[in-house]
Design a protein around this motif. Structure first.
Motif, PDB file in Angstrom:
ATOM      1  N   ASP A 143       0.731  -1.363  -0.055  1.00 19.70           N
ATOM      2  CA  ASP A 143      -0.130  -0.038  -0.092  1.00 19.70           C
ATOM      3  C   ASP A 143       0.856   1.165   0.123  1.00 19.70           C
ATOM      4  O   ASP A 143       2.251   1.101   0.081  1.00 19.70           O
ATOM      5  N   ALA A 144       0.265   2.362  -0.094  1.00 22.15           N
ATOM      6  CA  ALA A 144       0.890   3.876   0.028  1.00 22.15           C
ATOM      7  C   ALA A 144       0.578   4.360   1.088  1.00 22.15           C
ATOM      8  O   ALA A 144      -0.544   4.472   1.408  1.00 22.15           O
ATOM      9  N   HIS A 145       1.490   4.908   1.728  1.00 18.34           N
ATOM     10  CA  HIS A 145       1.155   6.067   2.615  1.00 18.34           C
ATOM     11  C   HIS A 145       2.203   7.091   2.751  1.00 18.34           C
ATOM     12  O   HIS A 145       3.326   7.033   2.607  1.00 18.34           O
ATOM     13  N   ALA A 146       1.686   8.322   3.316  1.00 15.45           N
ATOM     14  CA  ALA A 146       2.654   9.584   3.178  1.00 15.45           C
ATOM     15  C   ALA A 146       3.769   9.552   3.761  1.00 15.45           C
ATOM     16  O   ALA A 146       5.185   9.728   3.484  1.00 15.45           O
ATOM     17  N   SER A 147       3.887   8.582   5.220  1.00 12.97           N
ATOM     18  CA  SER A 147       4.921   8.812   6.033  1.00 12.97           C
ATOM     19  C   SER A 147       6.020   7.539   5.578  1.00 12.97           C
ATOM     20  O   SER A 147       7.077   7.222   6.150  1.00 12.97           O
ATOM     21  N   PHE A 148       5.528   6.642   4.522  1.00 10.69           N
ATOM     22  CA  PHE A 148       6.426   5.405   4.399  1.00 10.69           C
ATOM     23  C   PHE A 148       6.950   5.376   2.775  1.00 10.69           C
ATOM     24  O   PHE A 148       6.656   6.149   2.120  1.00 10.69           O
ATOM     25  N   HIS A 149       8.017   4.771   2.708  1.00 14.69           N
ATOM     26  CA  HIS A 149       8.823   4.621   1.627  1.00 14.69           C
ATOM     27  C   HIS A 149       8.056   3.952   0.504  1.00 14.69           C
ATOM     28  O   HIS A 149       7.446   2.901   0.900  1.00 14.69           O
ATOM     29  N   TRP A 165      -0.786   0.865   9.292  1.00 20.61           N
ATOM     30  CA  TRP A 165       0.154   0.767   8.067  1.00 20.61           C
ATOM     31  C   TRP A 165       1.305   0.359   8.920  1.00 20.61           C
ATOM     32  O   TRP A 165       1.662   0.903  10.125  1.00 20.61           O
ATOM     33  N   PHE A 166       2.460  -0.212   8.108  1.00 19.54           N
ATOM     34  CA  PHE A 166       3.870  -0.282   8.640  1.00 19.54           C
ATOM     35  C   PHE A 166       4.766  -0.439   7.236  1.00 19.54           C
ATOM     36  O   PHE A 166       4.432  -0.678   6.455  1.00 19.54           O
ATOM     37  N   GLY A 167       6.046   0.016   7.768  1.00 22.89           N
ATOM     38  CA  GLY A 167       7.024  -0.039   6.691  1.00 22.89           C
ATOM     39  C   GLY A 167       8.309   0.470   6.899  1.00 22.89           C
ATOM     40  O   GLY A 167       8.530   1.120   8.192  1.00 22.89           O
ATOM     41  N   GLU A 168       9.055   0.905   5.996  1.00 21.47           N
ATOM     42  CA  GLU A 168      10.316   1.660   6.083  1.00 21.47           C
ATOM     43  C   GLU A 168       9.875   3.426   5.864  1.00 21.47           C
ATOM     44  O   GLU A 168       9.161   3.519   5.062  1.00 21.47           O
ATOM     45  N   LEU A 169      10.346   4.015   6.817  1.00 19.42           N
ATOM     46  CA  LEU A 169      10.070   5.582   6.614  1.00 19.42           C
ATOM     47  C   LEU A 169      10.473   6.179   5.422  1.00 19.42           C
ATOM     48  O   LEU A 169      11.607   5.619   4.765  1.00 19.42           O
ATOM     49  N   VAL A 184      14.982   2.945   9.035  1.00 15.72           N
ATOM     50  CA  VAL A 184      14.001   3.116  10.128  1.00 15.72           C
ATOM     51  C   VAL A 184      12.651   2.421   9.872  1.00 15.72           C
ATOM     52  O   VAL A 184      12.113   3.194   8.956  1.00 15.72           O
ATOM     53  N   LEU A 185      12.449   1.549  10.562  1.00 18.56           N
ATOM     54  CA  LEU A 185      11.113   0.872  10.233  1.00 18.56           C
ATOM     55  C   LEU A 185      10.186   1.328  11.296  1.00 18.56           C
ATOM     56  O   LEU A 185      10.565   1.590  12.553  1.00 18.56           O
ATOM     57  N   ALA A 186       8.778   1.525  10.990  1.00 17.18           N
ATOM     58  CA  ALA A 186       7.935   2.000  11.929  1.00 17.18           C
ATOM     59  C   ALA A 186       6.498   1.371  11.785  1.00 17.18           C
ATOM     60  O   ALA A 186       6.293   0.910  10.375  1.00 17.18           O
ATOM     61  N   ALA A 187       5.390   1.377  12.426  1.00 15.82           N
ATOM     62  CA  ALA A 187       4.287   0.719  12.301  1.00 15.82           C
ATOM     63  C   ALA A 187       3.217   1.557  13.412  1.00 15.82           C
ATOM     64  O   ALA A 187       3.626   2.104  14.464  1.00 15.82           O
ATOM     65  N   ASP A 188       1.916   1.683  13.016  1.00 15.69           N
ATOM     66  CA  ASP A 188       1.066   2.267  13.620  1.00 15.69           C
ATOM     67  C   ASP A 188      -0.410   1.685  13.331  1.00 15.69           C
ATOM     68  O   ASP A 188      -0.985   1.771  12.546  1.00 15.69           O
TER      69      ASP A 188
END
Length: 304
Positions: A143-149, A165-169, A184-188
């Protein structure tokens, strides 16, 4: 579960500023102040509103400690505060946020080199968490998210409901923080949905004493076909005898055609009450192959 996986829990301030949360945007754009719950008598300008993002708080904790360890894995459980037009009190939505960076394996006398954590390390944490919550039916979709790569982001859904969502910043988001060169990996994630969709009662099954049969199955499919689609077909046809499906190779080359890819899977068959024969497995294999060809137009590759 997360602590057992090696993550460390943090507890951050619930007060923040729109500028701090704007760092999650590649453009640095801020949300309107009306979208925040403002504090009437803030002790400092940096803590004048209630937070809307838990991930921003965990990334700040990661930023402050990133130079203290060669690998850092943090998580936080807590509410975010959203304006509620129907009530003077805000809506408090429980969230789970994760942030990770650094080496996959800590340096040791017998571990001379280690690669950096990437998207799949975080994916492993997410899947282990779901396993700990006894959630078996879920989907991880690109998927696509503004905060993720772009291309390194996925959305977690359970029973068709998006959990987060989760992924690489995103590189431009990463530039907004004082991070090191490592990804940097993150999830919300929505904690309310995650908890409500996890079964409160579950059945524990004993390990079978009968040996498994393990075989490989390789096929050529178009680039648009995902591994999740292939595994769904295999499990639906394989039934209770197909215990596990694991992707172990992806191959692209001119000889298989442009726009195609070869995907190889390891299938584990096992019965709870008897030893399976090659004939038993052969029948299931043929049904799986026919369904893959019918639904996904897959071309099965024969062993050399």
């Amino acid at each position: 579960t997360l602590a057992n996986l090696g993550l460390q829990e943090v507890i951050s301030y619930r007060l923040t500023s729109p500028e701090a949360e704007a760092r999650l945007s590649p453009t640095g754009s801020q949300a309107e102040i009306s979208q925040y719950i403002e504090i009437q008598n803030p002790i400092t300008v940096e803590k004048r509103v209630l937070r809307r993002s838990l991930m921003a708080c965990v990334l700040e904790a990661l930023e402050k400690n990133v130079r203290q360890r060669e690998r850092l894995l943090l998580f936080e459980i807590g509410p975010v505060f959203l304006p509620n037009n129907d009530d003077q009190l805000p809506k408090e939505a429980p969230r789970l946020a994760i942030a990770m960076t650094g080496l996959s394996i800590s340096s040791a006398w017998d571990q001379k080199t280690s690669q950096l954590m990437d998207f799949f390390d975080l994916k492993g944490v997410i899947e282990s968490l779901l396993q700990g919550l006894h959630i078996k039916e879920y989907t991880l979709t690109p998927d696509a998210h503004a905060s993720f790569h772009p291309g390194k982001c996925a959305i977690l859904s359970i029973e068709g409901k998006p959990i987060g969502w989760f992924g690489e910043l995103h590189p431009k988001v990463k530039e907004n923080y004082a991070f090191l060169d490592a990804p940097v990996l993150a999830a919300d994630l929505d904690l309310n949905l995650l908890y409500s969709l996890s079964p409160k009662d579950f059945i524990a099954e004993p390990l079978t004493a009968y040996p498994p049969i393990i075989e490989d199955l390789s096929m050529i499919v178009t680039e648009t076909i995902t591994s999740a689609e292939i595994e769904k077909v295999m499990y639906s046809v394989g039934g209770f005898l197909l215990k596990h499906v694991s992707l172990f190779d992806i191959f692209r080359a001119e000889q298989i055609g442009e726009g195609n890819k070869s995907m190889a899977y390891r299938l584990t068959y096992q019965a709870p009450n008897r030893t399976l024969t090659d004939k038993d497995v052969g029948k299931i294999r043929e049904r799986i192959i026919k369904q893959l060809e019918k639904e996904l137009n897959a071309k099965i590759r024969k062993a050399d």
